[in-house]
Design a protein around this motif. Structure first.
Motif, short mmCIF file in Angstrom:
data_model
loop_
_atom_site.label_atom_id
_atom_site.label_comp_id
_atom_site.label_asym_id
_atom_site.label_seq_id
_atom_site.Cartn_x
_atom_site.Cartn_y
_atom_site.Cartn_z
N PHE A 2 -4.52 0.52 2.21
CA PHE A 2 -4.96 1.69 2.88
C PHE A 2 -4.73 2.88 2.32
O PHE A 2 -5.60 3.89 2.41
N SER A 3 -3.20 3.15 1.82
CA SER A 3 -2.94 4.43 0.88
C SER A 3 -3.92 4.67 -0.14
O SER A 3 -4.39 5.73 -0.57
N MET A 4 -4.34 3.39 -0.95
CA MET A 4 -5.09 3.52 -2.15
C MET A 4 -6.61 3.96 -1.65
O MET A 4 -7.18 5.05 -2.21
N LEU A 62 -3.89 5.22 -8.06
CA LEU A 62 -3.12 3.87 -7.73
C LEU A 62 -1.70 4.25 -8.00
O LEU A 62 -0.48 3.42 -7.35
N VAL A 63 -1.02 4.95 -8.97
CA VAL A 63 0.30 5.45 -9.17
C VAL A 63 0.95 5.91 -7.91
O VAL A 63 2.10 5.50 -7.43
N LEU A 64 0.20 7.06 -7.23
CA LEU A 64 0.74 7.50 -6.12
C LEU A 64 0.70 6.45 -4.84
O LEU A 64 1.74 6.63 -4.15
N ALA A 65 -0.18 5.61 -4.94
CA ALA A 65 -0.11 4.61 -3.65
C ALA A 65 0.99 3.50 -3.93
O ALA A 65 1.77 3.20 -3.17
N LEU A 66 1.49 3.24 -5.28
CA LEU A 66 2.61 2.34 -5.49
C LEU A 66 3.86 3.27 -5.18
O LEU A 66 4.74 2.52 -4.68
N LEU A 67 3.81 4.44 -5.54
CA LEU A 67 5.11 5.25 -5.18
C LEU A 67 5.29 5.27 -3.65
O LEU A 67 6.54 5.15 -3.23
N ILE A 68 4.15 5.63 -2.75
CA ILE A 68 4.37 5.63 -1.45
C ILE A 68 4.67 4.08 -0.88
O ILE A 68 5.50 4.18 -0.04
N ASN A 69 4.14 3.08 -1.48
CA ASN A 69 4.63 1.69 -0.87
C ASN A 69 6.21 1.32 -1.17
O ASN A 69 6.52 0.66 -0.53
N ARG A 70 6.43 1.92 -2.60
CA ARG A 70 7.82 1.64 -3.06
C ARG A 70 8.96 2.54 -2.06
O ARG A 70 10.00 1.98 -1.52
N VAL A 71 8.65 3.67 -1.79
CA VAL A 71 9.59 4.52 -0.80
C VAL A 71 9.41 3.93 0.49
O VAL A 71 10.40 3.69 1.19
N TRP A 72 8.33 3.34 1.04
CA TRP A 72 8.24 2.84 2.28
C TRP A 72 9.29 1.37 2.46
O TRP A 72 9.69 1.25 3.39
N GLY A 73 9.14 0.94 1.04
CA GLY A 73 9.52 -0.56 1.13
C GLY A 73 11.44 -0.38 1.06
O GLY A 73 12.05 -1.08 1.75
N VAL A 101 -13.84 -1.29 -1.04
CA VAL A 101 -13.26 -2.59 -1.59
C VAL A 101 -11.55 -2.38 -1.41
O VAL A 101 -11.03 -3.52 -0.65
N ALA A 102 -10.95 -1.30 -1.28
CA ALA A 102 -9.48 -1.19 -0.73
C ALA A 102 -9.54 -1.37 0.63
O ALA A 102 -8.29 -1.98 1.16
N LEU A 103 -10.50 -0.66 1.37
CA LEU A 103 -10.40 -0.94 2.78
C LEU A 103 -10.41 -2.44 3.26
O LEU A 103 -9.65 -2.99 4.09
#
Length: 424
Positions: free
Chosen positions: A64-66, A27-38, A93-95
């Motif tokens: 999707f990253s999650m 979850l933390v890695l997915a949030l970091l990826i989403n923040r960098v992409w934002g 569930v994430a998909l």
């Protein structure tokens, strides 16, 4: 009591905690990826296909990253022969969450957030979550097998309930994607100032037709329908065009002709029969002409090809307006012409170039006929307001100068008749 004891037992096992730790790390890695992409999205600017692609991917990146990170964690735990029962249900569930956001985004872009799309969003979410529940409970595979068993043979083709549902879903998805891409290309074309409006309309029509055709063929191929069977459909379509659909095909082809020869463009002021207005839109089957009353008239494209069309702004938007005035034979026509010329610029819509002119047209029965000619550059607003302003100004100027606008009159000359016989 047994349920609570099972929960306590799970909490006391180390396998539960490292699975929970793996979920937290994902979850933390997915949030970091989403923040960098934002951040990259905010630095990319607000225009162009690149920005649209980045913005679209940002909406579905987190779920999707999650899902991808959870699937990778499951593989790692499985490689070390460690339990992963907590991670297994979270991947679908994430998909499902990402798929819902993707479908809703495409529908909104394709159909511009129409009320029908808003009402369909909860149905889409319900269907996807129902499939996830069936998958987690193990009922999805038996249900699909049952739907596939409900089938019958039509010649050499096997038709099943599962195949029909797949065909409908694939067609809906393919058509939605095609309309979304067509609208995206259309918006990008409108932002390009180097392409004429008529070419923009032509490209929009061609791209939408091409994308829908490709979507239809892809949908048929995806569900296993032999495309060679479309030859029969093409023959039936040809017969239909020959009998009942020839006017529709004619209007469709005429629309492409109008776009290619650029005889009628969006914004042109045209007259077709008794219809006068400016071209608001060019559609595949008709042209939308809006008049000054705000009424839209839908004129079939074929009518613009086969009938006479007056285009007031084909090469030059300047239009000449004529104003006729009569003065009495007892007045000085040159003085009246000078006053009419001064009144020409009373309307702000009258152009300085070409200059207004006044002519003595004829010696009419009731008076001397004068004609004021002025030019305007906005024929879509009509000429009546310009005539009205100038006529009022001329009336006032003539009244101050003592120039008479004559009434219609006739001179009667009575000749002497035969003498009547005297009464006896």
């Amino acid at each position: 009591m047994t349920w609570w004891q099972d929960v306590v037992t799970q909490l006391q096992q180390i396998t539960f905690w490292y699975q929970l730790l793996a979920i937290a790390v994902c979850l933390v890695l997915a949030l970091l990826i989403n923040r960098v992409w934002g951040r990259r999205l905010s630095d990319s600017g607000g225009q162009g296909l690149r920005h649209v692609a980045l913005r679209s991917s940002h909406r579905i990146l987190l779920p999707f990253s999650m899902a991808a990170l959870l699937a990778l964690s499951r593989e790692l735990l499985q490689a070390y022969e460690l339990p992963q029962q907590l991670l297994a249900p979270l991947v679908p569930v994430a998909l499902a969450l990402g798929l819902i956001r993707l479908l809703v985004y495409i529908l909104r872009k394709a159909f511009l957030s129409s009320p029908l799309v808003k009402s369909a969003e909860p149905v889409i979410a319900l269907v996807i979550w129902l499939l996830v529940v069936l998958h987690l409970t193990g009922w999805l595979t038996p249900l699909l097998s049952t739907m596939d068993a409900l089938a019958f043979n039509l010649g050499e083709t096997r038709l099943s309930l599962l195949g029909t549902v797949k065909l409908v879903l694939v067609i809906i998805l393919a058509f939605t994607m095609a309309l979304w891409l067509a609208e995206l290309l259309n918006q990008q074309m409108k932002k390009n100032r180097h392409i004429s409006p008529s070419m923009q309309v032509g490209f929009s029509k061609f791209s939408k037709f091409l994308l829908i055709t490709i979507a239809f063929l892809v949908a048929l191929n995806a569900v296993g329908i032999n495309l060679s069977s479309l030859a029969v459909f093409g023959g039936a379509l040809g017969v239909g065009l020959g009998f009942g659909l020839q006017r529709i095909a004619s209007n469709f082809i005429s629309g492409f002709i109008l776009v290619l020869d650029r005889s009628v463009k969006p914004g042109d002021v045209i007259s077709v029969g008794e219809n006068f207005g400016w071209v608001h839109e060019l559609k595949a089957r008709y042209v939308v002409v809006r008049n000054r009353e705000g009424v839209d008239t839908l004129i079939p494209n074929e009518n613009l090809i086969t009938s006479e069309v007056i285009n007031w702004s084909y090469e030059d938007r300047n239009v000449r307006v004529k104003i006729l005035v009569q003065v009495s034979y007892e007045d000085d026509p040159e003085q009246a012409m000078a006053l009419m010329l001064k009144c020409a610029h009373i309307s702000k819509r009258v152009l300085d170039t070409p200059e207004p002119t006044v002519m003595l047209k004829s010696f009419a029965d009731s008076g001397i006929e004068l004609e004021l000619r002025v030019w305007i550059a906005d024929p879509e607003y009509g000429a009546d307001t310009v005539k009205s302003d100038i006529n009022v100004a001329i009336w006032r100027a003539f009244k101050q100068a003592g120039i008479t606008i004559p009434y219609p009159q006739r001179d009667l000359h009575i000749k002497s008749g035969l003498s009547l016989p005297k009464a006896e």
